[in-house]
Every structure is written in C-alpha cells, then in structure tokens.
Scaffold this active site. Structure first.
Site, mmCIF file in Angstrom:
data_model
loop_
_atom_site.group_PDB
_atom_site.id
_atom_site.type_symbol
_atom_site.label_atom_id
_atom_site.label_comp_id
_atom_site.label_asym_id
_atom_site.label_seq_id
_atom_site.Cartn_x
_atom_site.Cartn_y
_atom_site.Cartn_z
ATOM 1 N N MET A 96 -6.054 -6.690 8.546
ATOM 2 C CA MET A 96 -5.383 -5.761 9.438
ATOM 3 C C MET A 96 -6.345 -4.645 9.861
ATOM 4 S SD MET A 96 -2.399 -7.087 9.616
ATOM 5 C CE MET A 96 -1.617 -5.716 10.436
ATOM 6 N N ARG A 107 -3.363 2.885 8.740
ATOM 7 C CA ARG A 107 -3.693 1.595 8.117
ATOM 8 C C ARG A 107 -2.452 0.708 8.074
ATOM 9 N NH1 ARG A 107 -6.613 4.913 4.530
ATOM 10 N NH2 ARG A 107 -8.832 4.366 4.378
ATOM 11 N N GLY A 149 -8.775 -7.213 4.667
ATOM 12 C CA GLY A 149 -9.623 -7.462 5.840
ATOM 13 C C GLY A 149 -8.888 -7.992 7.047
ATOM 14 N N TYR A 202 9.339 -35.674 -16.634
ATOM 15 C CA TYR A 202 7.909 -35.374 -16.608
ATOM 16 C C TYR A 202 7.396 -35.270 -15.182
ATOM 17 C CZ TYR A 202 7.011 -40.310 -15.524
ATOM 18 O OH TYR A 202 6.979 -41.538 -14.916
ATOM 19 N N ARG A 216 -3.738 -1.144 -5.974
ATOM 20 C CA ARG A 216 -2.943 -2.375 -5.842
ATOM 21 C C ARG A 216 -3.343 -3.286 -6.990
ATOM 22 N NH1 ARG A 216 -6.109 -4.258 -0.349
ATOM 23 N NH2 ARG A 216 -8.129 -4.448 -1.318
ATOM 24 N N SER A 255 10.096 -43.265 -11.093
ATOM 25 C CA SER A 255 9.020 -42.306 -10.871
ATOM 26 C C SER A 255 8.987 -42.021 -9.376
ATOM 27 C CB SER A 255 7.692 -42.893 -11.344
ATOM 28 O OG SER A 255 6.662 -41.968 -11.084
ATOM 29 N N CYS A 310 5.261 -38.834 -9.527
ATOM 30 C CA CYS A 310 3.830 -39.133 -9.574
ATOM 31 C C CYS A 310 3.175 -38.952 -8.205
ATOM 32 C CB CYS A 310 3.588 -40.542 -10.105
ATOM 33 S SG CYS A 310 4.296 -41.830 -9.089
ATOM 34 N N LYS A 346 0.835 -1.202 0.000
ATOM 35 C CA LYS A 346 0.000 0.000 0.000
ATOM 36 C C LYS A 346 0.869 1.251 0.000
ATOM 37 C CE LYS A 346 -3.763 -0.113 2.309
ATOM 38 N NZ LYS A 346 -5.000 0.038 3.098
ATOM 39 N N HIS A 380 -16.234 -8.788 2.399
ATOM 40 C CA HIS A 380 -15.226 -9.720 2.893
ATOM 41 C C HIS A 380 -15.418 -11.122 2.334
ATOM 42 C CE1 HIS A 380 -13.556 -12.569 5.875
ATOM 43 N NE2 HIS A 380 -12.550 -11.699 5.883
#
Lengths: 888, 888
Positions: free
Chosen positions: B109, B98, B107, B863, B342, B775, B843, B28, B458
């Site tokens: 803080m 803030r 929501g 993979y 933001r 694997s 896997c 922020k 919220h």
C-alpha cells in the site's frame, strides 16, 4: 417344507397356471394355460418355470432337486390325456419343446419338435398316422433340429445334405422326397452327428427330452439371445420357462395345415384378420419363409368351417385380452388346435389405430388406450417416406414388411453392417433371409432387404420390433453373397457399397437416393395426441437451432423451444472466417470488431426462430463449445506443414501456417469437455456474451415493434458457481436494458441457466435466488456424474458394460435415476427452496426418452424439451406418467 | 439515528480504538491505539475505518456522508494535542498518511509523508526546526511522494532529476545536496507534475490530505495489491483503513534516526533483539534499502538511553501481545516515538522455535503454541539445503534473507520469470532490488537474489512470507538489466538462462547446481509435532509410490500409505516395452503373456514398499490411467511418418509405424480424463487387475513368511457404479484366496475404493455394503464436480477466475467445501449408514492443505494422506482442527 412347484400342467380343459403367473411360467406358458381355461382346444402340455432357469444358472448349470420327479409326473398326465405313451412303440406320445420368457423374444430361442421319435417309435407313428412319408419326414426334421439346436451343430450342413439328396433324386422340393430318401437322410444325419460330435444320436426319449430342456435353458445365454436382450433392454436375470407340449401335426396331408395370424392387421391396425397359412406343413415352414404361405382369407375358401372356428377364437381372445392377439395354430386332419396366443406386436401406426379403435369399440377407456402405445414406437410414425408424387422406377418389389423409407449403402454381411453403422455410415442390410445371428447388423442398418420370407419372417418381425423400414421376400432379386452383389430383374447389378432406397411401406426398392417427404400424422394419431395433451401435467418443448427445425417441431406439437444452441450458427461458411478472426484476436478491441460483424447475422438467426415459434417461449443458450472447435484440425495442419518443409516449401507460407498451428496448440485442451467452454468463455470474454444477448434482444424488440409478442429466455451454460451466474446475468441484463431502451418497447424476458454440472445441483439454492429458470442439461450432467465422456465411453467400453450387465441401460439414452437422478432431485428441491416460482425443465436427450420423461414428471419438472421428432413421444410419455402418478 | 463512527482518534495517552477493533480500524490502527493505551509514546493520529473503504467502492468511489466532518474534528484534536495548526504558516501540523488493512500487506500500500507542506508552511517548519536543509529535504520528499503515489506518476523520473542534480553539483549522495539544490528540485518536481498531469501541485493542505486518503483507498485495488491478496488468499472485500498520523522526524540531525526491529530474530527464532536503524534518516530509507542500515545492537553504543527505552518497550509489547512484535520507531532529536507494532512475520523455523520458547517461558500454553504455527509454513522447514560437507566455492555472498536452497535459471525480468514458472521451468529471479511489481515473478521463481537491500527489504520480507529461499543485498554482484547478465567479484559473467544455486540460509551464491541434503527437523520441531500428535484425532498417511518416498514419509511421521499408485512403475524403462506389448495385444492370451512378465516386477515393487513401511498399513491403487499414456506421442509419430513418406523412406518401416499410429489412434480419447481408465480398464481387462492383485498378495505373503506383519489394502479406482466395484472386488478377493492358499499363511487385507466421482458419492451406501474403506480422490472429484480438468483450467481460465474473484481460492489447492464438500459429506453419511465400521480417508492433494484437513476433521474422516513433505503440515493442521473443533 413343501417342495417348490416347478412344473405347471395344462390340458383336459383346465390348467395349473393363469395369466397372472406370467413372470413365473413365461408369456407363452401363461397364455397356453389361459387359453385352456377359456375352453379353447390347446394340445396339452406343461411348463417348467423361469425359476428353474435361474436356479440352473445359479447352481452351475444343475437342475434343482425334485424337478425330475415333477416332470415325470407331468409326462404321466400327458399320457393320460392323450391315451398315448412316451417312448411307446405302438402309440408313442411326441412332444414339442419351446422356450417361453416373460416377454416374447421372437426367433431368439431354440425349438425342438417331434421329440420322442426313434427307430422304434417311428413304427408307432406310422401306425397311428398311416402315413409313412409324413412319419419319416417328421423323424428327419427331429434329428436335424436336435443336431442343430441341442447339439449346436451347423444347420447348413444338414440343409446341404437335403439339397444333395434332392439333386440325386432329381426333384426340386423337399416334399417331393420319398420315404426311402427320407430314411436315408435320417441315417446320414445320425452318422453326421456321430462324426462331428463323437456321440451317438440319443435314441432314448427321456434323454431326448432332457437334452432339449437343457438346450432351451442353455440358449437363454447364447449370443443372439443376449444381443436381443441388450437391444430390447430385457434384464438378463429373468430367465426363460420351458414349454413341453404334445405334438400335433399340420403336415398330415391336405386336410392339415398350420398358420400364424393376428386378430387385426399389425402393420396398419385395420380391423381385419391377418395372417398366413400353409397346408400340409409344420409351423417352422411358415416362419422360416422357405415356402411362401397363403393369406389367411384364403382359408375361408379352402376350409370354411375351420375358418369360422378360428375367427371365433380370434374374437374371443381379443375380447378376453382386450387387445390384438398374435396366434399360432395347427390343423391336424381337420381338427383345429391353438398352439399359442400372445399380445400382437405391431407397428406404431397400427398401435395407434388399434388403441383408438378399441376405445371407440368400448373395450378400453382413453387412459388405457394411451397406455397401450409405447411412446418410443411413435418414432417410426414420424420418419420420412418416399414422395408418392415422385416419378420413380422401382428396381424390384418385395413385401411391405416394416414401414418407412431408408437409404444407404448395400452391405451383405451383418458384422460389416454393424461395423459401418458404428462409424456412422448409413447402410441397408441385404440378405437372402435373416436369422438371429443377424440382429446386430439389423440394429445398425437403416433398413433391411431380404429376398426370401413373408410378412412374419424373421426379418419382418424383427424390423417391425425395431421400428426400422424393411422389405422382405423380394424374390425379384438374386443375391450373390460370394460376389457381394445382387441382380435386379432388369439385369442391373447392385454391388456392395452402392446406394439403394427401400420403401417398407410399399415393398419397392430403388437405385440410389430418392425424394422423400416428411411423415403426416393421421387422424388416429391426432386423436391419441389430443387425449395425451389433455391429461399430461408437463409441457413439451423442442430443441431446435433453425427456423426449419422449429417449424417441424411446432407441427409435432412443441409448445416452445427449450434449447436453441447458438454455436451451430457460427459454423456457417460465411461466418466461420469472422469467428476465427474473433478467436485469434490479440485483444478485446480486435475481438469486438469481429463480434460487431457477427451481431447482425445472429440477430437474423434469432428473428427467424422467433417468427417460426410465433409467440411461444424460446430458450436461447449462449455460446457453449470450446473455441478451438472453430479452428482447423491440428493433425491435418501438422501433416501439411511437415510435408511443406520436407519438400522445401516457401518459408513465408510455412511460417504463417506454423503461427496458426501455434494458436491451435495454445487453444488445445487435454479434455475439451472439461475445458474453457460454456460460461467460462463468457467470464473471460464477456464481449462475446454481450454480443449474443444484444442480438437476441434486438431481434425480439424489432419483432415486438412489428406486433409479435416474443418471449426470449436467455440461458447461461455450464455454470458451476454462483459467481459465474451473477456475472453473466449482469452482462445479459445490461444488454437487455440498453436494447429495450434503444427500441422503446416493453419486453418480457427471463434469464436462467443450464444445470449440467454436479456442483450446480449442489448449490442450486444459491443459483435459484438469481435465476428465473433451470434447464437440466442431462447429457453433460451424466458425463460429469459418471466421470466419462459419451464419445469415449461409447467408443471404448460402454458396449462391454452393457453386455456384461455392469449397466442395465445406456445412461446417455435412459437417464440414470439412481445417480444422476439424485442430483436432479437435489437441484429441484434446493432450487425451489429459495425460488418457489423457479421454472424447471430438461433439455438433454433424455427429454424425449419415455422412462426419463416419467422421472421428470415424478420429480416435478415443468417441461421436457427434445428433438422435434421426439416431441410426440414426449407428449405421450408425459401423459402416461400422469396416468401412472397423477400430480396436480 | 447516530451517525456511524468513521474516525478513531489516538493520542494524549488514550485512544478510541483497541486491539479488538482490528477488523474495523485495520491492524496498524488497532496497534497504534493499543500502544497509546499502553502508555507508549506514539505520535498522535487518527484512523479512518475499513468500512469507509467498503462504502467508497460500493458508492462508486464516493465517501460516505459525515466523513469530512469527522476528519475535520480529528484534525482539530491533533492540533490541540500538538499545539500546532494544520496549514499554519508559523507552526504547521504535518501528517503521514498510511494504509492499514486487517492483515498486514507489507509494501503493497502507498504511503505519503510530510503532508501539509507548501510554499507557505515550509517557512513555519524552518522556524520550528531551525533546519532549513531538513525542511526543504522534507518538502522535496513530500512533493515527490505525492506525485508518485497520489498522482500515480513514474517514480523513476523524480529519481532521475535527483541524479542529475547531484551530478550538476558534483556530489555523490542525496544528503550532500544543499538547500538551494533542494529548492530547485521542489520547483522542478512541481513543474514536472504540471507537465505530466496537467494539474498544479495542490498547495492547500486539505486538498493534499483528501488526495492522499483517496490514494490509499484507491491503492487497495491496484494490481500489485490484488496480486498480493490472490497469492495470500486475502478476501478482496475486506478493504483497508487509513491512518493519518502527526509527523515525527528521524532526519533532524545526528540525534535523530529511524529503525525497524523484531523483538526476536524472525529468521531463526532466537530470543534476541533483531533489527536495523539509520541515523538522520526517514523510515523509507531503511525499508527501501537505498542506504545499508546498521544492526540494532549498535544503537546500544550510539544512543544507550534510547536503546534501553526501546528494548523495554519491546519486552512490554511482547508480554502484552504474548508474541513477537515487528516495530517501527523514530528518534526525533533524542525523543523515541513508536510508529507501529504488529505481529512479526517469521520463517517457519522461527515460528516453531518461538512457539515452543513462549510455551517454555509460560507465556502461552501448548494448544496456543500449536495454533501459533501456520501449518502451511512448515513447508519451508522441510525443504532441502546445501550439503554443508560439499566442497563448494561461492560465487558471491549476500544476506541470508530467507532460508532454503534453490536452483534455477537466472532470469532478470519478473514477467518472464512468471511466464517460465507457469511452464514448469525452475528459475531464480535476479533483481537489483524488488518492488511490489515483482510479486508475480517472485511467486513463480524458486528463489530470489537481489544486489541491494537489507534483511527487511522488500525482497527479504516477501520471500520469507512466501517461504522461498532468498539472498538479498548481495552487493558483490553487478546486475546489468540491459545485457541481461550479472558479474561476480571474480569476473565471472552469469547470463540469462545460466543455472545458479542460492542458499538463503547462508547468503551464498553458487554457479550451477550444487549438492543438497534433505532437511533435518530440529528438537523444537520434534516437540511441536509431538504435541500435535498427542492432540489430533485423525491419522496422517502419505502418498508414496516408491520405497524411497515411503521412507522419507515415515521420517516425517506418516502412519501408513494412503495412496500407492501402481502406474508409475509401468513407466520404468525396462518395463515400458512389455507394458506396450500388453496394450497392443490382440487377445487375452497375448495380454496375459505380457502380464506374466510384469508380475514379478510388480511383486518386487510392493515388497520394497511394504518393507519401507514396516508393519504400517499400505493402500495400493490398481492401474488407473488410460492405456494410451504408455504409448508414443501421436503428433511426433505423425510427423515422423509424414517425413519418411515425403523423403521416400522404406515402405516396410513406414507400414509398421503406420500400424502403431493406427493403434494409438484407436486408443486415442477425446477426453482422456473421462475415458477408458480406472476400474473401467479392470472391467474390460480383468487380467490386468488380477495380475496386480496377485503381485500385491504374493509380496505380502512372502514377507509374512519372513515375519513381517504387512497389511495390504487394495484400492479400486474410479468406481461410479456398484457393479464395477462388485466385479473388481471379486477379482481381487479371488486372487487373494488363491495366493493365500498357495503360501499357506494368514493375511489381514482389506479391499476398498477411491471415491472420486460424484456418482460414487451418491451411491456410497450401496458401495459401502461391499467395501472395507473409502478414500476420497478429491483431485478427480473436484474436476468432475466442477466439470473442468485441472490441466485445462489452470492453463486457460483459472488465473482469471481468481483475479476476478469468481473463485476465492483455487479448488485444486483448497477443497471446495461448498460444492465438493457436500458430496464428501453425502458419501460419508451414506457410507457409514450401511457400514458403520467403514474406514474413510482422503488421498487427494487436499490431504496436505490445512483448511481442507480441518474440513476432513469436521466431516469425521479417519485419516488424511498427502505427499511426504506435507505430512508434518497435515499433522499440525489436524491438531489445530481438533483444538478448534474437538471430536471424540
């Protein structure tokens, strides 16, 4: 390419083989060659190599090319040496065929004697020996052995026919059977073979020879040989050699005989000739224990010249091999032949005495003496024996075959004994005599009792090898297999399941359990241990949870405690309810209330242990097992509740029990080994570890004030992540600071961790930055590295794995250096990389196993820790490791 | 040494901070600085760095030296910019305070507005604004927030006093309360503070400021902030910055207002301004959902000039950040102030569309577009939605807050929802509105339904962040917490435990379960996946046990099957009795008889899977779980038998059940995870693996004959020792040879192993000599490396470990690269050292987790394989991995 030499000949004063070729021609073959080369009178013969055995199995049970020719050549040489001819009707050459692996496997392999006899050659033997009865007795034995061993028939059938024949002729002993009776037996045996196996008994000597050679190779893989190798951890791929030797006879009359002997007493180690012989007998009569033989000393009176010649050979062999020899000999009509020599197996007591004596005699040096004693064997030295001051009446007395006292339930069947042993029952195996089929029962039993057989009978030899108490040849008792009982001289009937105690050191048998005393170590033992201590580079500590264990371990030479578990203390009858209250607590406050009550109790425990260890370091492990171990059994409680409900029990009581059941179920874990235990308990309930640490430090500070300089080492178990260690270390250090401040003393303490998870090894560098010491918990490390739990593996598949050689050894007994060892190595290297002063030890069961101790030495550990009884084993193993791989 | 800069000022057209300092001054703060530098109208203010937060916690909640002076200086600058004075009675400067962490935590803080007001400065505010009601309303809000947020009092108490006041005055809305009423409320609030907290409300502005700063820092470690970080895997050590900004007011009359907006639609990704505003309101009124706001488009009519200015800023910000922005703005008497910008959170659908659109618009390139979509988020795109063709009558309709359909039992309490979620129950959390205290319940629920609050409430924001279906602001329904029910417009009462379905894509609510359809992937998704496929270096396979799963996975882009488990097939109702017969078999023959019956069934399974995968490779794992998993539950059977006995049941039946119980007990394992399973089953019962291999190869050969070129890869599970692999490989190859010969075809098959035990990694070189592929089964590997089982850890201590930051992430979700990763690395290196062609995949569940996929990429795997729904995630993650660390 020159053909491989498959056959090694010995005889005529020279031999192809030497001792160095032992792996190739087997122990027996190598020694026969060696004796021949030493100028000792050995019946000539030849050895077929172990390579042939390997090739035989690799090639689907076919012999390699060229073997037949080499055997024929060797037979021709034998004919030349002996001036006889194989299969000759007038002057037949006869052979024995025996196995001979690299390492002696007594009783495991099959033997065939008098090979070459048939309905024709028998005539030649009669002519040669002028002893028709002897010849037919030999023939009878040969056919019987051939049927039994080569054709794999039931030996009892043949014995049964002999028994019938004796009854028929009204005689009591085998040697009372006359020629006619023996002739009839030969014919009956052959007919029995025909009937059972559907083949004619082979009359051709060549056929007999190859049949017997095949039987030796075949027997390498019979069940009892495999069992023996598994128990003794002999690789299955080694194979056996075959020894074919010309026959000599101890059963050719009163100037013949046969015997077995040790150059020193293998039971006590005393420097005295030790053995037994039988006149007019063949070797198997001595070993099988059918006739009870005479002690060797008596030979001096009966055949003084032979005795002198024999004992001179004993001395020569012992000097040559610089060790005690176990020999077999035969006297054939006044001529002494040596049939075998090998390093004599011995009890631990004897091994120690002999090693020390040989050093004193200048035959070997201290290091060699240390290497001469197998560390594992010391185990038997350290076992209890019967209190000599106890006022006991023996039920019976047999031979003191293998030292030590053992108590257990009487069991007559080896399968049953093995089964019960597996279930943790203590049994004494009682047999008329044992045979290789009984190996598994013997291995599982606490001790062995036989009613027949001498000091060198199967039961005695095997029991000594196993380090198990045994009484053999206890002819006082009558064993009845069918009723599963035995009767003592006083008429007492001991039934299956009754408890007895045997004393292998005296040969006495007692009814029930009797008072025993802990072993004392003699001066030879002390001397050897002293040499070991001077040489070894690693410290030896003990795992002990009680002052009693700690004291015993100090007696055995422990230099500290490597693992003091704190959970056993929680199981105490008085404490368990408090522990349960702690577990069932809904919140931290209630839990702390229970812990407060436990604190003074734990403090007392630790004071006791610190005192017992005097000022030696003591490593205390904080609580490790999952909490539900302290709660009642789920299944039992479930059954109880179900019953109460079905029978309409009181609602309130049921509700209470159901509440407890729910808690047990809440704490239930799928895999407790992998559950909420170890430092995970400490992380979730720091108050438990805080209490334990406080108890440790209060105990230490109070003793410190009393002037005892204690060194507590607090060990955090089951760390897998540095954060766990950091948090728990904080709890311990906080407690230490508070307690030290309160008592106002200085205290030298350290904090470290058990390394027992693969991840801990992999991040050892991180952990070592904060830890003072590592202690390898190789039991858990083995379980997680292999991914099987000991309980489940040993109950389910590990036996199969060992039999099938998937694993060469049980990784819970012998550290798996290939896999687990890599992790240990990684942890040591990484740990020392960030903390060069890190003290590293091992406290798993492997810490007392010689090969694992050797590994620990090579990996650079500072100490090993093991159970009290294993401390001397570890001391010796550590010394041997240093001799073999010296380190600074 | 110059003092560290703790305070960064922005205002007057320039700022100390920039976007690059985000880690230091928070998201922020960085954006406020950046907007200021861009010339956008931002109320001046200053940011206290995240470093101060860290120092605050490190130093026992004390501020670092120099902070006070730097804050004072900043305040002086604000006074200069604004021409006001902090605490001045005539012209007071007021602040908002803030939080602002590195990453937005909506929501989570606490915020304090109107800081600087007291009984004196209120007069100045009235003078300034000439609006007494506004001033007192601001004062009322400030005291209320201060009590609630800074003093940690119950917010409901204050609300309750307001409600009472409204009743007392006979008005309905807050804004109908007059000055006198507000004055009374301020006094009441202060009295309430005095009574509850025992302190006077601080009248000094400085005291108010430091109290608020402290509250922001303190709130970093409140429970809901910790929960949020745990769920979103934000490190707890980052800390938050504090933004102190001069106040502007949206509640100064009808030419004032406040709003929140996205530069594009964050739900669909459409390129349209999207947001809500309220006239004459402060920001919290919009977010809290107390008044339902108007859509942003309406602003164009109501305040056309402001709308033009605002949308111009939207465009400027989007071009500057090259991404969608989420902004907050306030209009104070006709002047537009930007309070925050933001990066806009968005649904997966929107993320994909925006990434593709921005690339089309030329703002970003393909690689950047790929990096813009969080792979994990694709999950929500792939979830089912309600069948649009189904004839359904909605019970009620709310806002389409977060897409996707969810069904579950209605639960009104977040604790209860979390509890049930843990037990695997599917629940829909129903609340009037949600607050940060509900996070854990929302995380555990399948979906969220609220009766109040808009698209930026919220509930909506958090649900979208979690990728969970949510319907918000469903004012049709009346929620009654005390009766645990809600009432629909038609009078239907839905009670706790009743099932409902919510459609977050339409806002509809349905009673019970309704027909759903699988998600279709739109063209933007297809385009992004195409880009990913072009870039990635690793293949992506799927774990699938059925043809249906396999087909779904191919749809999702799977290039093969990486893990086909064969045991699920055994649980089929028809087969289970045969499987049980096989397990209960006394001998090999009986077992083989049962296996023969299973063979054609398994063959059928494999044919189905091969067909579904067309010619793609299929890795089939042989039987893995312990056999007792296929038998009845022990406790249930025990209870049954006990009941039968207590009630005098038939003896024969009892005996049979007891026999079964005995078998179950015999097969029972202490730690089934570490027991007789995997290839250990194959080693002890080779006939099982033989049957499975035969079924695989027969299926393959038959399809081969039909012209389908299948590539079976047979995987041997749980290998720890080369000998296990060798034996099982032999069984498989034997079966293959027999089957191939029988069918007379050529078949391209491979045999490999799952690497899932630490020991397998350590001896990977040995195994790779004989295996075609590895694997990694990282589920089991994680369990054994850490030494805890997933079941036990997640049920017992893992939540605690994550809360306490012992572990940063759940190692079963995110691969533990530090520990387990080392073993993977060792195995890859050792494996390739003896077999350079070794194919290596993963896997375990980690194969579909983006960070773990990145690790696999860097470690050189060929993979990854994951569940069908995770295939797109893995494809994108693999592409991102290649973009970040290109490999050949």
């Amino acid at each position: 390419m020159a053909q491989e030499k498959f056959v090694y000949v010995f005889g005529g004063g020279t031999a192809d083989g030497t001792q160095e070729l032992k792996n190739l021609i087997g122990g027996k073959g190598a020694n026969l060659a060696e004796m021949t080369n030493l100028g000792i009178n050995v019946p000539p013969g030849y050895t077929i190599t172990t390579n042939v055995c390997t090739l035989f199995y690799e090639n689907n049970r076919n012999y390699p090319e060229g073997l037949v020719e080499q055997v024929n050549e060797a037979v021709a040489k034998m004919e030349e040496y002996m001036g006889q001819k194989f299969g000759d009707v007038d002057n037949p050459l006869l052979f024995s065929v025996r196995s001979g692996a690299r390492i002696s496997m007594p009783g495991m392999m099959d033997t065939v004697l008098n090979l070459g006899l048939n309905d024709q050659t028998i005539e030649g033997l009669i002519k040669q020996t002028k002893n028709e009865r002897f010849a037919y007795d030999s023939y009878r034995r040969f056919v019987q052995m051939y049927g039994n061993v080569v054709l794999d028939m039931n030996g009892a059938d043949f014995e049964h026919m002999i028994e019938e024949k004796k009854e028929e002729r009204g005689v009591k002993f085998d040697n009372e059977l006359d020629v006619a009776a023996l002739k009839e037996l030969v014919a009956q045996f052959k007919a029995h073979i025909k009937q059972e196996k559907g083949i004619k008994f082979p009359e051709k000597p060549e056929e007999q020879l190859w049949g017997s050679i095949g039987a030796v190779f075949g027997s390498w893989n019979n069940e009892r040989a495999i069992n023996y190798r598994n128990i003794n951890e002999i690789p299955h791929h080694w194979g056996t050699a075959v020894n074919v030797q010309t026959m000599v006879y101890g059963n050719m009359g009163e100037n013949s005989g046969t015997g077995v002997a040790f150059t020193r007493n293998p039971s006590t180690g005393e420097n005295e000739y030790y053995g037994e012989y039988l006149k007019n007998a063949q070797g198997e009569d001595v070993v099988a224990g059918i006739r009870t033989p005479k002690p060797i000393a008596q030979l001096e009176e009966e055949m003084p010249e032979i005795y002198r010649e024999l004992t001179a050979i004993f001395d020569k062999l012992e000097r040559h091999y610089t060790d005690v020899q176990d020999v077999e000999f035969t006297i054939q009509e006044g001529e002494l032949f040596m049939l075998q020599t090998r390093t004599g197996k011995r009890t631990a007591k004897a091994a120690v005495k002999i090693a020390v004596d040989l050093e004193t005699e200048g035959l070997i040096d201290q290091k060699t003496a240390l290497l001469r004693v197998e560390p594992q064997k010391l185990d038997e030295l350290l076992h209890k024996r019967i209190d000599p001051d106890a006022d006991l009446k023996a039920l019976a007395k047999g031979l003191d075959a293998s030292p030590g006292a053992a108590t257990g339930k009487v069991i007559f069947d080896s399968d049953e004994a093995a089964e019960m042993g597996k279930e943790g029952e203590q049994v004494i195996l009682v047999r008329i005599e044992t045979s290789p089929e009984d190996i598994h029962g013997m291995a599982a039993a606490q001790g062995i009792l036989t009613s027949r057989g001498g000091m060198t009978s199967h039961a005695a030899v095997v029991a000594r090898g196993m380090g198990k108490p045994a009484v053999s040849g206890c002819e006082d008792i009558k064993v009845d297999y069918s009723r599963e009982e035995f009767t003592a001289p006083d008429g007492t009937v001991v039934k299956k399941g009754d408890a007895i105690t045997i004393d292998g050191g005296t040969g006495n048998i007692y009814l029930g359990e009797v008072p025993t005393i802990e072993p004392e170590m003699d001066e030879n033992f002390e001397k050897l241990m002293e040499w070991a201590d001077q040489i070894r580079a690693m410290q030896v500590r003990t795992n002990a949870d009680t002052p009693e264990d700690a004291e015993a371990a100090v007696e055995f030479g422990a230099e500290g405690i490597g693992l003091c578990r704190t959970e056993h203390m929680f199981f105490d009858e008085e404490r368990l309810p408090i522990v349960q209250k702690m577990i069932l607590a809904d919140n931290k406050e209630e839990r702390e209330k229970a812990l407060e009550k436990l604190l003074p109790m734990q403090k007392g425990d630790f004071k006791g242990i610190f005192k017992a260890m005097a000022e030696r370091p003591v490593t205390i492990r904080l609580l490790d097992p999952p909490l539900h171990e302290f709660l009642p059994d789920h299944s039992e409680l479930l059954v109880e509740i179900t019953k109460m409900k079905a029978q309409g029990g009181a609602n309130k009581e049921i509700a209470e029990k159901e509440e407890l059941l729910k808690t047990i179920e809440r704490l239930h874990e799928m895999n407790p080994m992998l559950g909420h235990r170890g430092c995970r308990l400490g992380v979730t309930y720091p108050e438990i570890y805080r209490m334990q640490a406080t108890a440790i430090f209060e105990a230490a500070c109070e003793l410190k004030k009393e002037g005892l300089d204690v060194h507590p080492e607090v060990m955090i178990p089951l760390v897998s992540h540095i954060k766990e260690y950091t948090l728990m270390n904080e709890v311990v250090v906080d407690a230490a600071q508070d307690v030290i401040e309160k008592y106002g003393v200085t205290l030298d303490y350290t904090v470290g961790t058990m390394i027992e998870l693969p991840r801990a090894c992999l991040v050892a560098d991180e952990i070592a930055r904060e830890a003072d010491f590592f202690s390898f918990g190789t039991n858990d490390l083995t379980q997680t590295t292999f991914g099987f739990s000991r309980d489940d593996a040993e109950g389910k598949f590990l036996a199969h794995y060992l039999e099938e050689e998937v694993f060469e050894t049980n990784p819970f007994q012998v550290l798996d250096q290939t896999g687990v060892g890599q992790l240990v190595d990684i942890a040591v290297t990484k740990g020392r990389s960030t903390n060069p002063d890190l003290k590293i030890g091992i406290c798993g069961e492997h810490g007392g196993e010689p090969r694992s101790v050797d590994f620990c030495h090579r990996t650079g550990l500072n100490y090993v820790s093991c159970s009290p009884f294993r401390v001397p084993i570890a001391r010796l193993a550590a010394a041997q490791a240093q001799i073999e791989n010296p380190r600074n």
